[in-house]
Design an enzyme around this catalytic site. Structure first.
Site, PDB file in Angstrom:
ATOM      1  CG  ASP A  32     -61.683 -26.140  -1.195  1.00  0.00           C
ATOM      2  OD1 ASP A  32     -62.749 -25.769  -1.707  1.00  0.00           O
ATOM      3  OD2 ASP A  32     -61.489 -27.299  -0.776  1.00  0.00           O
ATOM      4  CD  GLU A 241     -68.845 -25.717   1.849  1.00  0.00           C
ATOM      5  OE1 GLU A 241     -68.635 -26.661   2.632  1.00  0.00           O
ATOM      6  OE2 GLU A 241     -69.007 -25.894   0.625  1.00  0.00           O
TER       7      GLU A 241
END
Ligand code: FUB
Length: 338
Positions: A32, A241
């Protein structure tokens, strides 16, 4: 010894951003990646993946991360430094478990680390921590940001000085549980209404001190080329997301993961609030279930920071990579095949 303690510096070499990148670091698992250029250097704010031996489930219980490290590099392809633990879950008074994808911002001499973590009731909230250094250590505010929920904060500062947080993630990120405005723990996946508009990411302007929301949270609506909202059943294109925002040639590019179809996709608008029009795929599926990225300009070139699970073969033990991103003359992004 210091690196073993997780408090010192650790350096690796990042090679080849153009064709077949290798992980930026391999002494820890990272995912991420939110990349920013602060004072001429690249800083990366990733999740720090660990093997916590929690069984895999649809709610992401196996992503049981405990802290954040910050990575930095002076140039793409150069040495990558791990600055050690920047924030530990034990120093966040309201936190319960699972430190997921963070982001960072800078304003008036202060660096802000934004992070999603479940509170002691097992509900994801977004916290903020501050430091005078981009590498921390960061000091967490005593409470999560009021009105925050779900995961994956991405903070974008516009040319007029206004900053916006984009956030949200469905399924394990719990966004579907907030669709009426109050938390409904029974909603485990999506709403099961494939022909209705998809659940959206959220956007909100930040207060001048960057510590709170300055207005009610709004929907990030993504339209198809006919001006109709993407539908919940359109899993190849709808938001799941991993929000990111950047601008290119005066346009706002909202990019995100499609989750269960594993694409990084993007949509553009003339406003940071949207509505955005779906444009296409940035990155085809990588190895591992999740895909999550950031996009940053550095010294006149554009880069995609992302992760995959190629080294471990395990979806919760990921490695951050970088490769160059290119635009066509019309502003569209050339799709990357990993
Ligand atoms: O790293 C945990 C979660 O996995 C992130 O919050 C999601 O975006 C996905 O990458």
């Amino acid at each position: 010894f210091l690196a073993l303690l997780g408090v010192g510096l650790h350096a690796g070499i990042c090679q080849n951003a153009s064709s077949n990148p290798i992980p930026l670091v391999t002494h820890i698992y990272t995912a991420d990646p939110s990349a920013h250029v602060f004072k001429g250097k690249i800083y990366i704010y990733p999740s720090h993946d660990i093997e916590a031996n929690v069984p895999q489930d649809d709610e992401g219980g196996h992503f049981n991360m405990q802290d954040y490290h910050v990575l930095s590099m002076k140039k793409i392809g150069g040495k990558v430094t791990d600055h050690g633990v920047a924030l530990d879950i034990k120093d966040v008074p309201w936190a319960g478990r699972q430190m997921w994808a963070p982001d960072a911002a800078y304003k008036n001499g202060t660096y802000f680390l934004y992070f999603p973590v479940k509170d002691k009731q097992d509900v994801f909230r977004i916290g903020v921590a501050t430091s005078s250094s981009p590498t921390g250590p960061f000091k967490a505010q005593p409470e999560p940001i009021a009105g925050s929920y779900s995961i994956d904060p991405a903070v974008f500062t516009d040319t007029d000085g206004n900053s916006y947080m984009y956030f949200g993630g469905i399924w394990g990120g719990q966004l579907q549980r907030w669709h009426t405005g109050t938390y409904d723990a029974s909603l485990k996946t999506d709403l099961g209404k494939d022909n209705e508009p998809a659940l959206t990411a959220k956007v909100v302007r930040m207060s001048k001190d960057m510590l709170s929301f300055d207005e009610p949270v709004k929907d990030v609506v993504i339209l198809d080329k006919d001006g109709k909202p993407l539908l919940a059943g359109d899993h190849d294109r709808r938001f799941f997301e991993g929000s990111w925002m950047h601008t290119y040639n005066g346009k706002y590019y909202f990019s995100y993961s499609t989750g269960d179809t594993h694409f990084l996709a993007y949509a553009t608008s003339t406003s940071p609030y949207g509505p955005f029009t779906y444009q296409g795929t940035i990155l085809k599926p990588v190895e591992g279930w999740t895909t999550h990225h950031s996009i940053v300009e550095f010294k006149g070139k554009w880069y995609l920071f992302y992760h995959d699970a190629q080294v471990s073969g395990k979806t919760h033990l990921r490695n951050v990579k970088v490769r160059e991103l290119t635009y066509r003359e019309d502003g569209s992004i050339v799709t990357i095949t990993p």
